[in-house]
Design a protein around this motif. Structure first.
Motif, mmCIF file in Angstrom:
data_model
loop_
_atom_site.group_PDB
_atom_site.id
_atom_site.type_symbol
_atom_site.label_atom_id
_atom_site.label_comp_id
_atom_site.label_asym_id
_atom_site.label_seq_id
_atom_site.Cartn_x
_atom_site.Cartn_y
_atom_site.Cartn_z
ATOM 1 N N VAL A 24 3.940 -20.479 -26.926
ATOM 2 C CA VAL A 24 2.369 -20.244 -27.918
ATOM 3 C C VAL A 24 1.479 -20.396 -27.232
ATOM 4 O O VAL A 24 0.213 -19.540 -27.644
ATOM 5 C CB VAL A 24 2.170 -22.222 -28.770
ATOM 6 C CG1 VAL A 24 1.070 -22.040 -29.340
ATOM 7 C CG2 VAL A 24 3.627 -22.366 -29.442
ATOM 8 N N HIS A 25 1.270 -20.662 -25.786
ATOM 9 C CA HIS A 25 0.491 -20.238 -25.438
ATOM 10 C C HIS A 25 -0.146 -18.031 -25.005
ATOM 11 O O HIS A 25 -0.645 -17.774 -25.055
ATOM 12 C CB HIS A 25 0.012 -20.253 -23.866
ATOM 13 C CG HIS A 25 -0.762 -22.226 -23.731
ATOM 14 N ND1 HIS A 25 -1.034 -22.133 -23.863
ATOM 15 C CD2 HIS A 25 -0.088 -23.154 -22.620
ATOM 16 C CE1 HIS A 25 -1.610 -23.190 -24.213
ATOM 17 N NE2 HIS A 25 -0.981 -24.986 -23.134
ATOM 18 N N GLU A 26 1.261 -17.865 -25.162
ATOM 19 C CA GLU A 26 1.587 -16.538 -24.294
ATOM 20 C C GLU A 26 1.893 -16.014 -25.961
ATOM 21 O O GLU A 26 2.261 -14.653 -25.752
ATOM 22 C CB GLU A 26 2.564 -16.260 -23.896
ATOM 23 C CG GLU A 26 2.308 -17.057 -22.406
ATOM 24 C CD GLU A 26 3.171 -16.626 -21.300
ATOM 25 O OE1 GLU A 26 4.598 -16.081 -21.558
ATOM 26 O OE2 GLU A 26 3.665 -17.292 -20.175
ATOM 27 N N HIS A 27 1.425 -15.896 -26.788
ATOM 28 C CA HIS A 27 1.501 -16.005 -28.780
ATOM 29 C C HIS A 27 2.970 -15.006 -28.783
ATOM 30 O O HIS A 27 3.062 -14.163 -29.719
ATOM 31 C CB HIS A 27 0.596 -14.575 -28.678
ATOM 32 C CG HIS A 27 -1.059 -14.986 -27.986
ATOM 33 N ND1 HIS A 27 -2.384 -14.060 -28.615
ATOM 34 C CD2 HIS A 27 -1.391 -16.751 -27.977
ATOM 35 C CE1 HIS A 27 -3.091 -14.983 -28.720
ATOM 36 N NE2 HIS A 27 -2.879 -16.565 -28.104
ATOM 37 N N TYR A 28 3.655 -15.914 -28.708
ATOM 38 C CA TYR A 28 5.192 -15.503 -28.710
ATOM 39 C C TYR A 28 5.319 -15.594 -30.229
ATOM 40 O O TYR A 28 6.041 -14.666 -30.663
ATOM 41 C CB TYR A 28 6.455 -16.358 -27.978
ATOM 42 C CG TYR A 28 7.494 -16.263 -28.457
ATOM 43 C CD1 TYR A 28 8.133 -14.943 -27.429
ATOM 44 C CD2 TYR A 28 8.396 -17.174 -28.845
ATOM 45 C CE1 TYR A 28 9.190 -14.598 -28.155
ATOM 46 C CE2 TYR A 28 9.758 -16.399 -29.747
ATOM 47 C CZ TYR A 28 10.396 -15.468 -29.005
ATOM 48 O OH TYR A 28 11.390 -15.697 -29.336
ATOM 49 N N PHE A 29 5.071 -16.267 -31.283
ATOM 50 C CA PHE A 29 5.244 -16.213 -32.211
ATOM 51 C C PHE A 29 4.828 -15.655 -33.284
ATOM 52 O O PHE A 29 4.846 -15.207 -34.183
ATOM 53 C CB PHE A 29 5.490 -18.071 -32.613
ATOM 54 C CG PHE A 29 5.978 -18.638 -32.374
ATOM 55 C CD1 PHE A 29 6.844 -19.073 -32.998
ATOM 56 C CD2 PHE A 29 5.946 -20.135 -31.019
ATOM 57 C CE1 PHE A 29 8.657 -19.673 -31.734
ATOM 58 C CE2 PHE A 29 6.407 -20.722 -30.837
ATOM 59 C CZ PHE A 29 8.504 -20.700 -30.927
ATOM 60 N N ASP A 30 3.459 -15.318 -32.839
ATOM 61 C CA ASP A 30 2.701 -14.006 -32.979
ATOM 62 C C ASP A 30 3.549 -12.805 -33.973
ATOM 63 O O ASP A 30 3.920 -12.609 -32.774
ATOM 64 C CB ASP A 30 1.544 -14.019 -32.584
ATOM 65 C CG ASP A 30 0.440 -14.886 -32.719
ATOM 66 O OD1 ASP A 30 1.162 -16.235 -32.753
ATOM 67 O OD2 ASP A 30 -0.281 -14.601 -31.144
ATOM 68 N N GLY A 31 3.412 -12.666 -35.139
ATOM 69 C CA GLY A 31 4.408 -12.031 -35.975
ATOM 70 C C GLY A 31 5.906 -11.945 -36.024
ATOM 71 O O GLY A 31 6.246 -10.948 -36.802
ATOM 72 N N LEU A 32 6.248 -12.707 -35.701
ATOM 73 C CA LEU A 32 7.785 -13.175 -35.584
ATOM 74 C C LEU A 32 7.603 -14.082 -37.789
ATOM 75 O O LEU A 32 6.902 -14.142 -38.684
ATOM 76 C CB LEU A 32 8.345 -14.260 -35.249
ATOM 77 C CG LEU A 32 8.122 -14.130 -33.530
ATOM 78 C CD1 LEU A 32 9.201 -14.610 -32.589
ATOM 79 C CD2 LEU A 32 8.874 -12.301 -33.582
#
Length: 303
Positions: free
Chosen positions: A78-86
């Motif tokens: 989440v800190h590294e914005h992994y889920f954004d746009g999935l």
């Protein structure tokens, strides 16, 4: 034989008096209205996820006391914005809604998103040693899947005292970590929420990372996927995840305002009993029992 004070009191009541006493029993709604501020807690912002979907926000509370390695890895993602746009890639009727990287399900896997600093694999955190320091509110009724069940730290939990182990349960709203056959393959990059009847057979076979405390209607009302296991066959059916943020990473003014009823509170204990023995006008025959997953842990808007 000496009668207890409760038995003597009940014996002295006439039928009309008993009916009046039943009617006077507070309903769950009334119990919540009578609760005290100290019986509500604000989730730790370091364990509160805010997933923004086109239809609104889903709030997920992580459970690091039960699955610390998975909670830490999810925080890193989440800190590294992994889920954004999935996307939401799978909705199986009466079972789960799952979100992860859609590229992982495509034939061409060349565009799978890297995990960044997160770990690729984790040891399975299916159970943990019973911690006597954690609060425990037992459910008085039996359970098919475990010797004991109850609530701890705001989560429905099962226990096996003879083995000294306890574990989170797959109740409605539980957020689990998807994996392949290898027990070490779950890392938190693919998550699912239980949207149907509790599949308790999954307990101790998958890690549960937390539970949805607000926004379940957004996950449970999505169209079911037509492919086996509820996967979407058409990319257009997938629901995009706009963002996932940890509340601790947001400015205080932008953090979700939510409170959850403490599962070690007097009101929660009364709520369990009220749900076991409904005595309002609609329920002519109180069940006298309730199963673990039939008890929703209340939440409300915070200050």
């Amino acid at each position: 034989m000496r009668l207890s004070l409760l038995a003597l009191a009940l014996a002295s009541l006439t039928l009309p008096a008993l009916a009046a006493a039943d009617t006077a029993t507070p309903t769950p709604k009334e119990l919540l209205a009578q609760s005290q501020p100290r019986e509500w807690r604000t989730p730790d912002p370091a364990n509160l996820l805010d997933m923004k979907l086109p239809g609104g926000h889903v709030l997920i509370e992580l459970a690091p006391q039960f699955t610390p390695l998975h909670a830490a890895n999810i925080r890193t993602l989440v800190h590294e914005h992994y889920f954004d746009g999935l996307a939401i890639v799978r909705v199986q009727d009466n079972f789960v809604t799952q979100w992860d990287d859609p590229a992982a399900d495509d034939e061409d896997k060349a565009h799978i998103r890297p995990l960044g600093s997160a770990k690729q694999s984790l040891p399975p955190e299916y159970t943990r040693a019973i911690d006597p320091k954690l609060e425990w509110t037992p459910l008085p009724d039996g359970d098919v899947y475990a010797p004991q069940v109850g609530f701890s730290g705001g989560f429905p939990v099962a226990r096996d005292p003879s083995a000294g182990r306890e574990w989170l349960t797959h109740c409605y709203g539980a957020v689990g970590v998807a994996r392949d056959i290898d027990p070490h393959s779950g890392n938190g990059s693919a998550l699912y929420a239980i949207i149907g009847q509790a599949p308790r057979g999954l307990d101790r076979n998958l890690a549960i990372a937390g539970r949805v405390i607000q926004g379940m209607e957004l996950l449970s009302a999505m169209p079911r996927g037509p492919a086996p296991m509820g996967f979407y066959t058409d990319k257009a059916q997938r629901v995009s995840i706009e963002s996932v943020r940890l509340a601790a990473d947001l400015p205080p003014a932008q953090r979700p305002k939510i409170e959850v009823l403490r599962t070690d509170s007097a009101t929660f204990a009364k709520l369990i009993e009220a749900k076991r023995n409904r005595r309002d006008a609609f329920y002519t025959v109180p069940a006298g029992k309730i199963d673990l997953c039939s008890i929703a842990i209340p939440s409300r808007e915070g200050k």
